[in-house]
Write a protein that holds these residues in place. Structure first.
Motif, mmCIF file in Angstrom:
data_model
loop_
_atom_site.group_PDB
_atom_site.id
_atom_site.type_symbol
_atom_site.label_atom_id
_atom_site.label_comp_id
_atom_site.label_asym_id
_atom_site.label_seq_id
_atom_site.Cartn_x
_atom_site.Cartn_y
_atom_site.Cartn_z
ATOM 1 N N ALA A 1 0.828 -1.210 0.000
ATOM 2 C CA ALA A 1 0.000 0.000 0.000
ATOM 3 C C ALA A 1 0.861 1.259 0.000
ATOM 4 O O ALA A 1 0.572 2.233 -0.710
ATOM 5 N N SER A 2 1.944 1.234 0.770
ATOM 6 C CA SER A 2 2.808 2.418 0.826
ATOM 7 C C SER A 2 3.537 2.637 -0.494
ATOM 8 O O SER A 2 3.743 3.784 -0.914
ATOM 9 N N LEU A 3 3.915 1.554 -1.167
ATOM 10 C CA LEU A 3 4.563 1.687 -2.474
ATOM 11 C C LEU A 3 3.590 2.224 -3.520
ATOM 12 O O LEU A 3 3.955 3.037 -4.381
ATOM 13 N N ILE A 4 2.342 1.757 -3.453
ATOM 14 C CA ILE A 4 1.315 2.248 -4.376
ATOM 15 C C ILE A 4 1.027 3.719 -4.111
ATOM 16 O O ILE A 4 0.924 4.536 -5.035
ATOM 17 N N ASP A 5 0.927 4.073 -2.834
ATOM 18 C CA ASP A 5 0.728 5.472 -2.448
ATOM 19 C C ASP A 5 1.906 6.327 -2.892
ATOM 20 O O ASP A 5 1.727 7.448 -3.386
ATOM 21 N N ARG A 6 3.108 5.789 -2.736
ATOM 22 C CA ARG A 6 4.333 6.505 -3.141
ATOM 23 C C ARG A 6 4.336 6.795 -4.641
ATOM 24 O O ARG A 6 4.910 7.788 -5.090
ATOM 25 N N ALA A 7 3.688 5.909 -5.406
ATOM 26 C CA ALA A 7 3.604 6.100 -6.854
ATOM 27 C C ALA A 7 2.503 7.074 -7.256
ATOM 28 O O ALA A 7 2.289 7.312 -8.452
ATOM 29 N N GLY A 8 1.798 7.629 -6.263
ATOM 30 C CA GLY A 8 0.773 8.614 -6.552
ATOM 31 C C GLY A 8 -0.579 8.027 -6.887
ATOM 32 O O GLY A 8 -1.465 8.745 -7.376
ATOM 33 N N LEU A 9 -0.783 6.750 -6.594
ATOM 34 C CA LEU A 9 -2.051 6.083 -6.889
ATOM 35 C C LEU A 9 -2.911 5.999 -5.631
ATOM 36 O O LEU A 9 -2.418 6.102 -4.512
ATOM 37 N N GLU A 10 -4.204 5.792 -5.831
ATOM 38 C CA GLU A 10 -5.140 5.698 -4.714
ATOM 39 C C GLU A 10 -5.176 4.257 -4.205
ATOM 40 O O GLU A 10 -5.332 3.319 -5.000
ATOM 41 N N VAL A 11 -5.054 4.075 -2.898
ATOM 42 C CA VAL A 11 -4.961 2.739 -2.349
ATOM 43 C C VAL A 11 -5.792 2.619 -1.077
ATOM 44 O O VAL A 11 -5.993 3.605 -0.352
ATOM 45 N N VAL A 12 -6.295 1.405 -0.845
ATOM 46 C CA VAL A 12 -6.983 1.058 0.393
ATOM 47 C C VAL A 12 -6.285 -0.170 0.957
ATOM 48 O O VAL A 12 -6.162 -1.198 0.265
ATOM 49 N N LEU A 13 -5.817 -0.083 2.184
ATOM 50 C CA LEU A 13 -5.129 -1.203 2.829
ATOM 51 C C LEU A 13 -6.144 -2.105 3.518
ATOM 52 O O LEU A 13 -6.870 -1.659 4.411
ATOM 53 N N VAL A 14 -6.175 -3.378 3.116
ATOM 54 C CA VAL A 14 -6.986 -4.378 3.809
ATOM 55 C C VAL A 14 -6.073 -5.031 4.846
ATOM 56 O O VAL A 14 -5.274 -5.904 4.514
ATOM 57 N N ASP A 15 -6.174 -4.563 6.061
ATOM 58 C CA ASP A 15 -5.304 -5.053 7.133
ATOM 59 C C ASP A 15 -6.076 -6.098 7.929
ATOM 60 O O ASP A 15 -6.739 -5.790 8.926
ATOM 61 N N ASP A 16 -5.990 -7.338 7.477
ATOM 62 C CA ASP A 16 -6.809 -8.388 8.066
ATOM 63 C C ASP A 16 -6.183 -9.743 7.748
ATOM 64 O O ASP A 16 -5.340 -9.861 6.855
ATOM 65 N N ASP A 17 -6.598 -10.752 8.486
ATOM 66 C CA ASP A 17 -6.150 -12.126 8.283
ATOM 67 C C ASP A 17 -6.966 -12.740 7.150
ATOM 68 O O ASP A 17 -8.204 -12.718 7.187
ATOM 69 N N PHE A 18 -6.284 -13.308 6.154
ATOM 70 C CA PHE A 18 -7.000 -13.858 5.003
ATOM 71 C C PHE A 18 -7.945 -14.988 5.404
ATOM 72 O O PHE A 18 -8.941 -15.238 4.712
ATOM 73 N N ASP A 19 -7.679 -15.646 6.505
ATOM 74 C CA ASP A 19 -8.580 -16.699 6.974
ATOM 75 C C ASP A 19 -9.971 -16.158 7.285
ATOM 76 O O ASP A 19 -10.939 -16.923 7.347
ATOM 77 N N ARG A 20 -10.110 -14.852 7.464
ATOM 78 C CA ARG A 20 -11.407 -14.251 7.771
ATOM 79 C C ARG A 20 -12.181 -13.859 6.510
ATOM 80 O O ARG A 20 -13.348 -13.425 6.604
ATOM 81 N N ALA A 21 -11.551 -13.979 5.340
ATOM 82 C CA ALA A 21 -12.203 -13.523 4.106
ATOM 83 C C ALA A 21 -13.479 -14.300 3.824
ATOM 84 O O ALA A 21 -14.528 -13.720 3.502
ATOM 85 N N ARG A 22 -13.421 -15.631 3.932
ATOM 86 C CA ARG A 22 -14.604 -16.439 3.653
ATOM 87 C C ARG A 22 -15.711 -16.155 4.669
ATOM 88 O O ARG A 22 -16.893 -16.044 4.310
ATOM 89 N N ALA A 23 -15.331 -16.019 5.947
ATOM 90 C CA ALA A 23 -16.318 -15.718 6.975
ATOM 91 C C ALA A 23 -16.959 -14.369 6.764
ATOM 92 O O ALA A 23 -18.103 -14.126 7.194
ATOM 93 N N ALA A 24 -16.251 -13.470 6.072
ATOM 94 C CA ALA A 24 -16.802 -12.144 5.773
ATOM 95 C C ALA A 24 -17.721 -12.158 4.567
ATOM 96 O O ALA A 24 -18.221 -11.105 4.145
ATOM 97 N N GLY A 25 -17.927 -13.363 3.983
ATOM 98 C CA GLY A 25 -18.836 -13.484 2.846
ATOM 99 C C GLY A 25 -18.193 -13.269 1.494
ATOM 100 O O GLY A 25 -18.887 -13.119 0.486
ATOM 101 N N LEU A 26 -16.859 -13.262 1.452
ATOM 102 C CA LEU A 26 -16.161 -13.057 0.194
ATOM 103 C C LEU A 26 -15.943 -14.406 -0.516
ATOM 104 O O LEU A 26 -15.695 -15.408 0.127
ATOM 105 N N PRO A 27 -16.032 -14.400 -1.843
ATOM 106 C CA PRO A 27 -15.875 -15.651 -2.593
ATOM 107 C C PRO A 27 -14.404 -16.054 -2.701
ATOM 108 O O PRO A 27 -13.602 -15.404 -3.375
ATOM 109 N N VAL A 28 -14.027 -17.140 -2.009
ATOM 110 C CA VAL A 28 -12.663 -17.662 -2.061
ATOM 111 C C VAL A 28 -12.638 -18.866 -2.984
ATOM 112 O O VAL A 28 -13.423 -19.813 -2.805
ATOM 113 N N VAL A 29 -11.779 -18.832 -3.987
ATOM 114 C CA VAL A 29 -11.692 -19.918 -4.967
ATOM 115 C C VAL A 29 -10.271 -20.468 -4.996
ATOM 116 O O VAL A 29 -9.328 -19.833 -4.543
ATOM 117 N N ILE A 30 -10.131 -21.664 -5.549
ATOM 118 C CA ILE A 30 -8.828 -22.306 -5.694
ATOM 119 C C ILE A 30 -8.494 -22.452 -7.169
ATOM 120 O O ILE A 30 -9.332 -22.810 -7.968
#
Length: 450
Positions: free
Chosen positions: A421-450
């Protein structure tokens, strides 16, 4: 016999002080030898030898400096080409350290001239110091020398580790250098915090895979990327690096020098917690939170032979960061430890939002650009449907390919995503940092695929 373990969790390695009856030796010391000297003094040990299991590829050795500081003999494989005096060792070499007998075994695989050291006391083979050969549950990686030699070294690793498992008693303690988060372990982090030969016969790749070709296939399939700074370590270690001298105080770089480095697009690294950085930071700086991943990723991403500027809120943070980087030979370190808030009035300030995975549900459904900066094996094990994959180490050379829209960046637990995120910000682009454990992605209702 007493074994004192000196942990370096920042690199996933261990060094050892072994002693009995007032005499002892050290195996694979790191460059900052003050830790080992303190352990030697506390134990009241007269040091006879310093043993290297191999020419290290993941850190700068403190062996030569420790030998000079204590008068101990410095033992390095005789087949390794080095540019300093040493006591050469090879298969079958024996050394006496008081009442302890140390026997070298040639165990090629991690490197061609790798040695393990078996320690005998009172006729019992008490421990084997295995360096990067036999680790806990796995073996050391075999691809650090060259692509051309990887298969041959993997076959050698099979034979070497099985030799150890077959020739030593079951209750002989196994004491590796790598395998505690180090990228020198094959197939990722080794399992377990301790073990003996009997345990490794049951759980180690070398003990559970009896076919050499299958072993080669299994180990080779687990060899993922490793930090770019590794290529600098063996040359430094062959020339005999100097000891690390801790700075007496924090960094005192002036605002003018910081401004100059920023204008030069040098790496100015903010060591504060990643959420603090996201809330407000000097424009053009890079977030590298001072935790156990700091050293590896600075070494992986920042230019090795160029000055690096560190910003810290406390002098002790600057001193620790400088020590960590010295362990991998990065010595051109400048810094300011007076506090980033004190500098903020003299520089442009930037910030970006921080969210959890649950807040990504609607943006992802609406087609948001999601960037996953984890390693390839993590991506293959499961990723968000519609996400884009770019491992963190490849991001700096692909920043120009990113879109001019909000970029939602995540990793496994947050550290790598914060750097990205800091490198993207440093390049002048807009960024949102997802600061979370990926194990919580599925529980948050996000589609996890293999």
């Amino acid at each position: 016999m007493q074994i004192v373990v000196i942990e370096t969790p920042e690199l996933g390695d261990r060094s050892y002080l072994v002693h009995a009856g007032g005499a002892g030796f050290v195996v694979d010391p790191q460059r900052d030898i003050d830790r080992m000297l303190s352990a030697i003094e506390s134990a009241g040990v007269r040091l006879s030898h310093v043993f290297e299991t191999h020419i290290h590829n993941d850190y700068v050795s403190g062996g030569l400096a420790l030998s000079a500081a204590t008068g101990a003999h410095y033992v390095v494989a005789g087949a390794d080409q080095v540019h300093f005096p040493r006591v050469p060792a090879g298969d079958g070499s024996q050394f006496q350290s008081g009442q302890l007998t140390v026997a070298a075994l040639h165990t090629p695989g991690h490197t061609p001239n790798h040695l393990a050291y078996v320690v005998t006391e009172g006729g019992r083979q008490e421990a084997v110091f295995t360096g990067g050969s036999l680790l806990y549950g796995t073996v050391g990686r075999t691809d650090l020398i060259s692509p051309e030699s990887t298969e041959e070294l993997t076959r050698s690793q099979f034979r070497s580790t099985r030799r150890l498992l077959a020739s030593l008693p079951g209750d002989t303690r196994v004491m590796p250098t790598h395998g505690f988060g180090s990228f020198c372990a094959s197939g990722g982090t080794a399992t377990g915090r301790g073990g003996d030969i009997a345990q490794e016969r049951l759980r180690n790749l070398a003990g559970t895979i009896g076919d050499e070709t299958q072993f080669v296939t299994t180990v080779s399939s687990g060899l993922g990327p490793y930090p770019s700074y590794y290529r600098h370590m063996a040359p430094l270690n062959r020339h005999g690096p100097s000891a690390f001298l801790a700075p007496p105080h924090g960094g005192s770089a002036s605002p003018a020098l910081i401004r100059q480095r920023l204008s030069e697009r040098a790496w100015v690294i903010d060591t504060r917690p990643r959420r603090t950085f996201a809330g407000a930071h000097l424009e053009g700086t890079v977030s590298m939170e001072l935790d156990d991943s700091f050293t590896t990723y600075v070494g992986w991403l920042a230019p090795f032979d160029s000055p690096i500027m560190l910003l810290a809120d406390r002098p002790q943070d600057f001193v620790l960061a400088k020590r960590n980087l010295a362990r991998i030979g990065m010595d051109q370190i400048e810094g300011n430890s007076s506090g980033v808030d004190r500098l903020s009035g003299q520089f442009p300030i930037r910030s970006y939002p921080v969210v959890a995975f649950r807040e990504l549900q609607l943006p992802l459904a609406d087609g948001a650009f999601v960037l996953d900066v984890r390693q390839p094996d993590e991506w293959r094990a499961g990723h968000l449907r519609g996400a884009h994959h770019l491992p963190l180490q490849d991001l700096p050379t692909h920043l120009g390919e990113l879109p001019h829209e909000p970029i939602w960046v995540h990793c496994g637990v947050g550290f790598r995503a914060s750097v990205a995120a800091s490198l993207i910000d440093r390049a002048g682009l807009e960024v949102v940092l997802v600061d979370d454990d990926f194990d919580r992605a599925r529980a948050a209702g996000l589609p996890v695929v293999i």
